[in-house]
Design a protein around this motif. Sequence first.
Motif, PDB file in Angstrom:
ATOM      1  N   PRO A  14       0.834  -1.213   0.000  1.00 22.20           N
ATOM      2  CA  PRO A  14       0.000   0.000   0.000  1.00 22.20           C
ATOM      3  C   PRO A  14       0.862   1.255   0.000  1.00 22.20           C
ATOM      4  N   GLY A  15       0.455   2.201  -0.807  1.00 24.16           N
ATOM      5  CA  GLY A  15       1.215   3.435  -0.954  1.00 24.16           C
ATOM      6  C   GLY A  15       2.235   3.393  -2.073  1.00 24.16           C
ATOM      7  N   SER A  85       0.122   5.782  -5.153  1.00 21.92           N
ATOM      8  CA  SER A  85      -0.608   5.677  -3.876  1.00 21.92           C
ATOM      9  C   SER A  85      -1.587   4.514  -3.886  1.00 21.92           C
ATOM     10  N   LYS A  87      -3.807   1.365  -3.164  1.00 20.52           N
ATOM     11  CA  LYS A  87      -4.558   0.932  -1.994  1.00 20.52           C
ATOM     12  C   LYS A  87      -4.989  -0.510  -2.197  1.00 20.52           C
ATOM     13  N   PRO A  88      -5.265  -1.232  -1.131  1.00 21.28           N
ATOM     14  CA  PRO A  88      -5.725  -2.628  -1.295  1.00 21.28           C
ATOM     15  C   PRO A  88      -6.930  -2.746  -2.224  1.00 21.28           C
ATOM     16  N   GLU A  89      -7.794  -1.753  -2.224  1.00 25.66           N
ATOM     17  CA  GLU A  89      -8.975  -1.821  -3.098  1.00 25.66           C
ATOM     18  C   GLU A  89      -8.647  -1.632  -4.569  1.00 25.66           C
ATOM     19  N   ASP A  90      -7.385  -1.319  -4.883  1.00 31.20           N
ATOM     20  CA  ASP A  90      -6.947  -1.261  -6.280  1.00 31.20           C
ATOM     21  C   ASP A  90      -6.561  -2.643  -6.797  1.00 31.20           C
TER      22      ASP A  90
END
Length: 134
Positions: A14-15, A85, A87-90
Motif C-alpha cells: 500500500p502506498g 498511492s 490501496k488494497p482496493e486497487d
Amino acid sequence: QLQLVESGGGLVQPGGSLRLSCAASGFSLHYYAIGWFRHAPGKEREGVTCISSSGDNTDYADSVKGGITISRDNAKNTVYLQIDSLKPEDTAAYYCAAFDSGSYLGTSCSDLIVAWKRSDLEVWGQGTLVTVSS
C-alpha cells in the motif's frame, strides 16, 4: 492479428506505485483510443481511464482521479498507466482495450466509452494482475 499485451503488474505494498504497459502488435494504435479497465474479485469490470487517439484528451473514473495517469507513445505503439498511492482496493486484473471509430478525425474517449457500453470493444489484452497488500 490484432493483439494487445499488458505488462507491469505485480505485488506492491500500500502506498506504492506501478506503471502498466499496453503494447500493440499486428496493428498501429495511431487511430485507436485506448481504455484501461479493471476487474476486482467479486465485482464487475469497471472502466478506469481512457486516452483519445490523438492523446489530447483523457478521461478518468471518479474513483481513481488523482492517483492514476494515462499516457501514450505512438512511436512505441504503447499506452501506459501510472498508478500511484496504491490501496488494497486497487487490487484487480487490469485490462487495456482499443477502439477505432473509423473516422479520419480520430477516436475520442466518448467513442470508446459508447462502444464499451454497447459491448462493441473487440480488441482486448489478456490482463495483468495488480495485488496491493502488505
